[in-house]
Design an enzyme around this catalytic site. Sequence first.
Site, short mmCIF file in Angstrom:
data_model
loop_
_atom_site.label_atom_id
_atom_site.label_comp_id
_atom_site.label_asym_id
_atom_site.label_seq_id
_atom_site.Cartn_x
_atom_site.Cartn_y
_atom_site.Cartn_z
CG ASP A 102 -2.13 0.64 1.12
OD1 ASP A 102 -2.32 1.65 0.69
OD2 ASP A 102 -3.30 -0.04 1.67
CG ASP A 201 -4.71 5.86 0.87
OD1 ASP A 201 -5.40 4.85 0.92
OD2 ASP A 201 -4.53 6.82 1.31
CD GLU A 254 -8.83 4.44 -1.54
OE1 GLU A 254 -9.68 4.12 -0.77
OE2 GLU A 254 -7.96 5.27 -1.45
O1 ISL Z 1 -13.77 5.08 4.13
C1 ISL Z 1 -14.14 5.54 3.17
C2 ISL Z 1 -15.63 5.12 2.55
O2 ISL Z 1 -16.08 4.36 3.35
C3 ISL Z 1 -13.53 6.50 2.50
O3 ISL Z 1 -13.95 7.79 2.58
C4 ISL Z 1 -11.97 6.49 2.55
O4 ISL Z 1 -11.51 7.26 3.56
C5 ISL Z 1 -11.30 6.88 1.34
O5 ISL Z 1 -11.70 5.78 0.46
C6 ISL Z 1 -9.91 6.86 1.30
O6 ISL Z 1 -9.27 5.55 2.00
C7 ISL Z 1 -8.09 5.50 2.11
O7 ISL Z 1 -7.40 6.54 2.61
C8 ISL Z 1 -7.47 6.96 3.92
C9 ISL Z 1 -7.50 5.52 4.80
O8 ISL Z 1 -8.14 5.88 6.20
C10 ISL Z 1 -8.30 4.45 4.47
O9 ISL Z 1 -7.99 3.37 4.94
C11 ISL Z 1 -7.76 4.45 2.94
O10 ISL Z 1 -8.23 3.11 2.39
C12 ISL Z 1 -6.57 7.76 4.29
O11 ISL Z 1 -5.17 7.39 4.21
#
Ligand code: ISL
Length: 544
Positions: A102, A201, A254
């Site tokens: 990640d 991410d 993502e």
């Molecule tokens: O959780 C979410 C929707 O259910 C999203 O808003 C999420 O925060 C978003 O998809 C981004 O996620 C990623 O970055 C975040 C982290 O908290 C998440 O775990 C990660 O998957 C910040 O780094």
Amino acid sequence: MATSSTKKWWKNAVIYQIYPRSFCDSNGDGIGDIGGIISKLHYLKDLGVDAIWLSPVYSSPGYDNGYDISDYKDINPDFGTMEDMERLISRAKRLGIKIIMDLVINHTSDHHEWFQKALAGDPKYRDYYYFREGKGHGAPNNWGSFFGGKAWTKTESGDYYLHLFSKRQPDLNWHNPDVYEEITDIMRFWLDKGVAGFRCDVINIIYKESLENGIKRFSLTGREHYLNTEGCHELIQRFNSEVWSKYKTFIVGETVMVTPDDAKLLSDENRKELDAVFFFEHMDVDSRGIKWFKKKYRPCKLIRILDKWQEALEVPANYFENHDQIRSVNHFGNTGKYWEKSAKLLCGLNLSLRGVPFIYEGEEIGMTNADFRGLRDIKDIESYNINQAMKRLLFVHSVRRKLILQTTRDNARTPVQWDSSEGAGFTTGEPWIKINANKSYINVQDESADENSILNFYKKMIEFRKNSQALAEGNYRRVASPNDVYIFTRESKDERLYIYCNLTGFTKAVEFYGDNIIFGNYPESKWEKSYLKPYEFRIVASNI
Ligand code: ISL
Ligand code: CA
């Protein structure tokens, strides 16, 4: 057409996501770790996965369970050491399993040395982030944070810094060429260690075009200034040409709030940006704009969304679960009478769609949402912040409790249930988060022994997919979707398969295409050609 030697390794891969904190604890401190992952590599091999997407294991104070990185070139001691990580990469490699790390580069942790130096006033490092003077009595602009509240926090010296997530996660300034050098150096560091790619991410929001006020919205005011910007496309193209293309990587982004058109640009092979993207539209099928406010889930809507994305993208990253979402049987299936059938149906659907399927830890045994007793059992920083925001809006406790328990990300973060013992085979100590009591019947040990279990269905379905040209690389065509039943074909040069998914708990009449049921979750239905039982999944072969 790529020949088999030039074909990209990930095109027919099944990828398994590990959230290390909750996967397996090897030393009894209640926290999953790298040693635990190593001990389960044979399990993953046996399941049939080709690669692991490993949620962050880098050094981190853990405010967002590792999505707040304080040192990108070191390992969080809760998870182990760099030697453990190297051992994981090499042991996995020996079993033919690749590791995808990640990569969180929208922000760092506030504990990162860069941010600490910035706070101490070092001008070089201040420019790694967004520090700005406030306007009037408030923040520099009106942007909102993904986790509720404002996207700016005031420092002791009176100015503000930007954070699209929690205040523990200051956003990096991607206008600064030094940031580019630092981060690409980090990418090379890991690729040289043998990792096979990255899950990037929130990659489509890293480049902020301006810091102007946004149009006022119900949620995420400001997003038009950073979502899928031209500068972001350019950055990703540079990552690709200067770093990723030098290795045989798989890069999945993502990409939050993407439309099919945005996703096409980000993952079009000719544009040389990302290999695949995660979209969210199907996750939001039951939400009213904001995920905390739910409406009734309608299977016909899910079908419409999946179909749209299947048509739009050649290689979508398909998933029904991850560490940010509730469990799929709660979301799209059934946790009562049809728990097993619906878990198998979701497996079948995920692995029959065109694209790269992702399975999230525990999904393969049909794990359900957490059985938390109240808000006090929740650990997630997002839930904490939303609870605070709801308090400010004067939501009463019972309402906050209900809204947060049904949607908290911690629903997917309870420990993997390896067996029915007290620690679920996850830990011999005190688990960092409550283990679900349904470990008594939802667990790997029992399901391994039962030929008809969800786990064994996953194994068979993965195997089936591996041996089917149509599923691996065939085209996709929707046939029909009468009454919440999803029917589509996957077709390659000499194989045509009809996929039937009854997404409801009712028996449904369907028109029957094809000749021969060759796979399904109701093995006895072979002769019932014109009915689908509740949550029935079947694959029917047809002559071309
Ligand atoms: O959780 C979410 C929707 O259910 C999203 O808003 C999420 O925060 C978003 O998809 C981004 O996620 C990623 O970055 C975040 C982290 O908290 C998440 O775990 C990660 O998957 C910040 O780094
Ligand atoms: Ca541990």
